[in-house]
Enzyme design. Structure first.
Site, PDB file in Angstrom:
ATOM      1  N   ASN A  65     -16.983  -9.727 -26.395  1.00 58.17           N
ATOM      2  CA  ASN A  65     -15.883 -10.267 -27.421  1.00 58.17           C
ATOM      3  C   ASN A  65     -16.507  -9.862 -28.794  1.00 58.17           C
ATOM      4  O   ASN A  65     -17.194 -10.633 -29.376  1.00 58.17           O
ATOM      5  CB  ASN A  65     -15.785 -11.673 -27.243  1.00 58.17           C
ATOM      6  CG  ASN A  65     -14.673 -12.396 -28.547  1.00 58.17           C
ATOM      7  OD1 ASN A  65     -14.048 -11.564 -29.030  1.00 58.17           O
ATOM      8  ND2 ASN A  65     -14.839 -13.580 -28.189  1.00 58.17           N
ATOM      9  N   HIS A  71      -9.989 -19.535 -26.307  1.00 58.69           N
ATOM     10  CA  HIS A  71     -11.627 -19.608 -26.862  1.00 58.69           C
ATOM     11  C   HIS A  71     -11.622 -20.685 -27.868  1.00 58.69           C
ATOM     12  O   HIS A  71     -10.755 -20.933 -28.572  1.00 58.69           O
ATOM     13  CB  HIS A  71     -11.686 -18.149 -27.701  1.00 58.69           C
ATOM     14  CG  HIS A  71     -13.041 -17.718 -27.879  1.00 58.69           C
ATOM     15  ND1 HIS A  71     -13.682 -18.438 -28.971  1.00 58.69           N
ATOM     16  CD2 HIS A  71     -13.981 -17.223 -27.497  1.00 58.69           C
ATOM     17  CE1 HIS A  71     -14.939 -18.063 -29.152  1.00 58.69           C
ATOM     18  NE2 HIS A  71     -15.068 -17.329 -28.369  1.00 58.69           N
ATOM     19  N   GLU A 103     -12.863 -20.933 -30.763  1.00 50.55           N
ATOM     20  CA  GLU A 103     -12.680 -20.506 -32.032  1.00 50.55           C
ATOM     21  C   GLU A 103     -11.054 -20.730 -32.275  1.00 50.55           C
ATOM     22  O   GLU A 103     -10.595 -20.976 -33.397  1.00 50.55           O
ATOM     23  CB  GLU A 103     -13.146 -19.126 -32.529  1.00 50.55           C
ATOM     24  CG  GLU A 103     -14.558 -19.285 -32.672  1.00 50.55           C
ATOM     25  CD  GLU A 103     -15.403 -17.867 -32.380  1.00 50.55           C
ATOM     26  OE1 GLU A 103     -14.736 -16.801 -32.182  1.00 50.55           O
ATOM     27  OE2 GLU A 103     -16.518 -18.286 -32.172  1.00 50.55           O
ATOM     28  N   GLU A 118     -17.912 -21.745 -21.910  1.00 52.43           N
ATOM     29  CA  GLU A 118     -18.685 -21.536 -23.266  1.00 52.43           C
ATOM     30  C   GLU A 118     -18.795 -22.693 -23.890  1.00 52.43           C
ATOM     31  O   GLU A 118     -18.072 -23.173 -24.736  1.00 52.43           O
ATOM     32  CB  GLU A 118     -17.896 -20.674 -24.024  1.00 52.43           C
ATOM     33  CG  GLU A 118     -17.685 -19.235 -23.713  1.00 52.43           C
ATOM     34  CD  GLU A 118     -17.227 -18.262 -24.662  1.00 52.43           C
ATOM     35  OE1 GLU A 118     -18.114 -17.111 -24.632  1.00 52.43           O
ATOM     36  OE2 GLU A 118     -16.229 -18.351 -25.340  1.00 52.43           O
ATOM     37  N   SER A 171     -24.305 -17.308 -27.048  1.00 47.55           N
ATOM     38  CA  SER A 171     -25.583 -16.625 -27.575  1.00 47.55           C
ATOM     39  C   SER A 171     -26.410 -15.915 -26.141  1.00 47.55           C
ATOM     40  O   SER A 171     -27.581 -15.975 -26.228  1.00 47.55           O
ATOM     41  CB  SER A 171     -26.544 -18.119 -28.024  1.00 47.55           C
ATOM     42  OG  SER A 171     -26.122 -18.495 -29.152  1.00 47.55           O
ATOM     43  N   GLY A 180     -20.542 -12.445 -27.297  1.00 51.94           N
ATOM     44  CA  GLY A 180     -20.157 -12.387 -28.811  1.00 51.94           C
ATOM     45  C   GLY A 180     -21.172 -11.494 -29.271  1.00 51.94           C
ATOM     46  O   GLY A 180     -21.063 -10.095 -29.636  1.00 51.94           O
TER      47      GLY A 180
END
Ligand code: 13P
Length: 299
Positions: free
Chosen positions: A43, A140, A142, A212, A258, A279
């Site tokens: 991503n 997601h 975010e 996540e 991470s 990410g």
């Protein structure tokens, strides 16, 4: 690595303990003899800042794909690792042109749930489908926190993505505050049940989940592999209640937060972690290639 587009195959029959091959290929679950194809996704979020940088990143990654051990072609077996890249919208087409010959697929980081019309700034499922997207990220964290994506909206997006023959990667996970309160399972159960409401068992075959934990995203605080695996197992119990055991054992669940070349092998050695949603490390072709080329050891 490289990818076959096939989903995890299911062969109900002889009992089998969980195992992965040395390179982490086929993932065999208990009881139902269910095989889940590993899936690694990059991503890119709102990176890199220019088209030329995006294309160079794709070219750099492709150059490494051929050096990876677990190589197999597009239509070959499910034992190879499926790899998906999620570039920003403007770069999707050109990145696809570069990576598709290596069997790497592309996806969109988000879509709106309406089909078309006066929704300035939004992108429809049909649009990303028409430029070759196979996957779409839904829910997601975010998008949930920065863009107020509600579970109702996420549910509508999941269904729209499925309607257009693409595969949603549904992201769920608890915040730091929820983690501190010890309500990780409650949060995940709530998100799974709301975000998949009305999705049939048949359609679930085209859904990938990504656990996540929000506190692990972009912080360098990778979740302990055993702890993440417990959450993945718990998510399967939720799905078993919503659908059945076969559906719960068949769905692929990625871990995200991470993930690095240093942490991937331990994560992928876990029985219920079927891949990673990456990410920051996916913005470095060498790091992402190493992640795709994980070495899971037998449990
Ligand atoms: P990082 O790997 O940068 O923590 O991001 C994880 C993520 O949000 C993937 O979707």
């Amino acid at each position: 690595m490289k990818l076959s587009l096939a989903l995890a195959t299911l062969a109900v029959g002889g009992a089998s303990a969980f195992s992965v091959n040395q390179n982490g290929g086929l993932r065999t679950s208990t009881q139902l003899n269910v095989f889940r194809q590993p899936i690694m996704a990059g991503n890119w979020k709102m990176n890199p800042t220019t088209e030329s940088d995006a294309l160079n990143l794709a070219i750099g990654f492709c150059a490494l794909v051929d050096t990876l051990e677990d190589t197999c072609g597009l239509d070959e077996s499910d034992t190879c690792t499926e790899v998906v890249l999620f570039p920003p919208f403007p770069f999707i087409s050109k990145v696809k042109d570069i990576v598709s010959e290596k069997g790497v697929t592309v996806g969109a980081q988000q879509v709106y749930y309406e089909d078309k019309g006066a929704f300035t700034g939004s992108v429809a499922a049909s649009m990303v489908k028409s430029v070759g997207c196979e996957y779409v990220l839904c829910g997601h964290s975010e998008r949930r926190t920065l863009f107020s994506d509600s579970d109702v909206n996420i549910n509508a997006k999941v269904k729209k993505v499925l309607e257009f023959g693409m595969k949603p990667i549904l992201c769920i996970g608890e915040t730091q505050e929820e983690y501190d309160l010890g309500i990780t399972e409650e949060v995940c159960a709530m998100q799974v049940s709301k975000d998949l409401a009305g999705v049939s068992k048949k359609d679930l075959e085209n859904v990938v989940l990504a656990y996540e934990p929000v506190w692990a995203i972009g912080t360098g605080l990778v979740c302990d592999a055993e702890d993440a695996n417990k959450v993945h197992k718990f998510i399967r119990t939720v799905l078993a209640k919503m659908y059945d055991e076969e559906a719960a054992q068949s769905i692929r669940i990625q871990y995200g937060g991470s993930v690095t070349p240093e942490s991937v092998d331990g994560l992928m050695a876990m029985s219920d972690i079927d891949g990673c949603l990456v990410g920051g490390a996916s913005l470095f072709s060498d790091k992402f290639a190493r992640i795709c080329n994980f070495k899971a050891t037998e449990e």
